[in-house]
Design a protein around this motif. Sequence first.
Motif, short mmCIF file in Angstrom:
data_model
loop_
_atom_site.label_atom_id
_atom_site.label_comp_id
_atom_site.label_asym_id
_atom_site.label_seq_id
_atom_site.Cartn_x
_atom_site.Cartn_y
_atom_site.Cartn_z
N ASN A 34 9.30 8.98 6.48
CA ASN A 34 9.74 7.58 6.52
C ASN A 34 10.45 7.15 5.26
OD1 ASN A 34 8.67 7.12 9.05
ND2 ASN A 34 6.69 6.42 8.28
N THR B 9 5.04 1.71 4.55
CA THR B 9 4.82 2.23 5.90
C THR B 9 3.40 2.75 6.00
OG1 THR B 9 5.63 4.43 5.29
CG2 THR B 9 7.24 2.93 6.24
N MET C 139 8.47 2.46 13.38
CA MET C 139 8.96 1.97 12.10
C MET C 139 10.46 1.70 12.12
SD MET C 139 10.70 2.93 9.15
CE MET C 139 10.72 4.73 9.06
#
Lengths: 441, 441
Positions: free
Chosen positions: A30, A75, A165
């Motif tokens: 991420n 995240t 996400m």
Amino acid sequence: MTHVHGGPHLRAAILAVGDELTLGQTADTNSAWLAHRLHQLGILAVEFNTVPDNLARHSAALRRLADVADLVIGTGGLGPTADDLTRPALAQAMDDHLVEDMVALAQVEAFFAARGRPMPDINRAQAQRPSRGRSLANLHGTAPGLWGIVNGVDVFCLPGPPGEMKPMFEQQVVPRLRPDPGRVVRTRALHCFGIGESDAATRLGAMMARTSMPLVGTTASAGVVSVRLRFEGPATPADADAALDLTERDIRTRLGEFIFGQDEDRLPSVVLALLRTRGETLACVESCSGGLLASMLTDIPGSSSAFLGGIVAYANPAKSALVGVDPHILEIPGPGAVSAECAAALALGGLERLRADHALAITGIAGPDGAVPARDGVPAKPVGTVFIARAARDQPADVRRFEFPGDRAAVRRWSALTALAMLRFHLAGLPTPKLLRQVSP
Amino acid sequence: MTHVHGGPHLRAAILAVGDELTLGQTADTNSAWLAHRLHQLGILAVEFNTVPDNLARHSAALRRLADVADLVIGTGGLGPTADDLTRPALAQAMDDHLVEDMVALAQVEAFFAARGRPMPDINRAQAQRPSRGRSLANLHGTAPGLWGIVNGVDVFCLPGPPGEMKPMFEQQVVPRLRPDPGRVVRTRALHCFGIGESDAATRLGAMMARTSMPLVGTTASAGVVSVRLRFEGPATPADADAALDLTERDIRTRLGEFIFGQDEDRLPSVVLALLRTRGETLACVESCSGGLLASMLTDIPGSSSAFLGGIVAYANPAKSALVGVDPHILEIPGPGAVSAECAAALALGGLERLRADHALAITGIAGPDGAVPARDGVPAKPVGTVFIARAARDQPADVRRFEFPGDRAAVRRWSALTALAMLRFHLAGLPTPKLLRQVSP
């Protein structure tokens, strides 16, 4: 550092949260994705941080990052379970408390209802948010995101699963970003194959000085050397692009035919584009790479217009039954499955059986076992020995021997990329030079 | 925090360095690998940090991390080029200056000599080290590592390329580590397929409280839900293992047949082991997953003992020519390439052509294009629609329809793992339940 809330977002810090990350059980993809997207939007990531599922470390990290950046994106830790602590951590960093968000609760319930299931009790916690914060809707999962202000700095907390996400970043965060309109960040990358990183740096010379603008740096991975350019500073976008154009032209003069693409280009996408331009097709036959080359090609959307398919001829009987390799090649005293003869037979068999214009074949020893000792005038084949054949209709096959470094995964990756590089030189109408790690002919 | 140099290494911080990381151009896999290895050695990583190629940020990060941990391991920034700043950054963090290390210089020169090339001038910089630090030999590349003491804390700086970093860690760092002999860190993971993360958490209930010891947490990725156990604290190894055994037994009671493996087990390795135990073989035939399933299987060392090979039947002519799918299935008004009929034909063709005991076949729409609109009583097939067939000799094929979430890569990954899960239930002698994202039958 003091922050006026509402000022521009210039520098971002990215926080990833989870025991599975700091225990090394899961790789964080991420942070790199967020940094890349922010950069495209003109916001530079100055730091990544990863902390375990620990309330004190998590809230301390949020506070520290709010001090080194003017935008923090986190995240993970938004799941329904007791080890998901982002909600209390953000509240603590904000000196706030949690409340239940009615809209968020309705959305979590609706997510389950749409799947014909009642909401489990534990998912109710996901609707909590700091009293002065905001919930961010999640259209792809149960975890709402969070938005709060820590020490005057915007903090966005997004779910850990990339499939949740990424859309939340695009839909909920991007519209709230404020890049500096007077400051420009522009990057470009030129990707090379067939030249080592040191040689590339030598050719680039003084261009790589840390004081140059644009900044020029190199990175290397499994034979691919990427030259990265970055312009950063107060300028108009047009001036920044002009400076990058000038530098790029200079780099192209120095590295010439080794450059196969730029920016998002990868060897599989470049090869597929060249094939498409010529209206030609490709098949591949793999032994030690075991489907990796086919998988790299089919990972590219639209690959079906040029890639017909492939054969994973892993066991020797499959090499004969599926590709028609003469058993005399495979059996002693023949040259064996790991040989130039076998690579050529695999490539020619692939051409014919898939009726393709081009074929690539890979056979070798990925390790850790399988090294072949020397016998009767035939030199030994250590782990990492790979033969790659490139064949085209009505032309003799180009077969080369390599000794690739690293573990099983590295040997497989080098093999697949080197095969693609051989085809790329051919399709681009360039002579294929002796490549990195090539030991013959 | 004060540190007595020579005390135990309990908590590690891991630093990754490079513009390519903070720009999101390259994913950092080193930090997770190091955390995992340290954990196996009884040392807990408490933080990861990533900074760009920037001398001030780099040396500041080394100092800050030496304050939160008693061991710091850095990767990257040891190359020969001007953007490789680990040598001056470590010197600055140590309040030291750089000197040339004669032994390191000889090793860099020897590395080039062994490859029949003179050392380029720029590589000379790689032999520098802080005057009070040490060079660490690199047997797999040109970049020596560094070892220094910052604020009483051991700092090891290793090269960025994993093929150089990993052996240097094993050979140069591990012998210098001092885990606390009185403190135990033990982890275990149980991997499930076929149950969602929320459902798993509901079944685990109070076991997941943050106050439990061992700690129990869950993570989920493409259908695989992993339950992670961690014992951490002052105890004998035997007591820690006994506590983990007890908790594991309880988890196994609650999650039963969904658990397919533990720790390093992955679906491909578990399936290969089950096949090997039974002396049986596998073939796979892939359309939308395009070689990913074969690649996952052949990524496992020794897979050739059970995996015979596969066919990537990507274009429709390849499905007929290589696997013998009846063209009437593929052409309108037939059910088409994305259908239960086609999946079954691919699996049966794979069984036969590779003379395997088991076959898995995957055909579907990985996206982003390719959705099939509804026609004449046949419902639409959105992106993510995938048919998976599992076949065994002399048995009817088990064919199921799924709608997988996420982008092209996610759909391909879900497809390959779900196929393996179907085979795993079968080989384990268990009925295959309705799986996550299964929409029929």
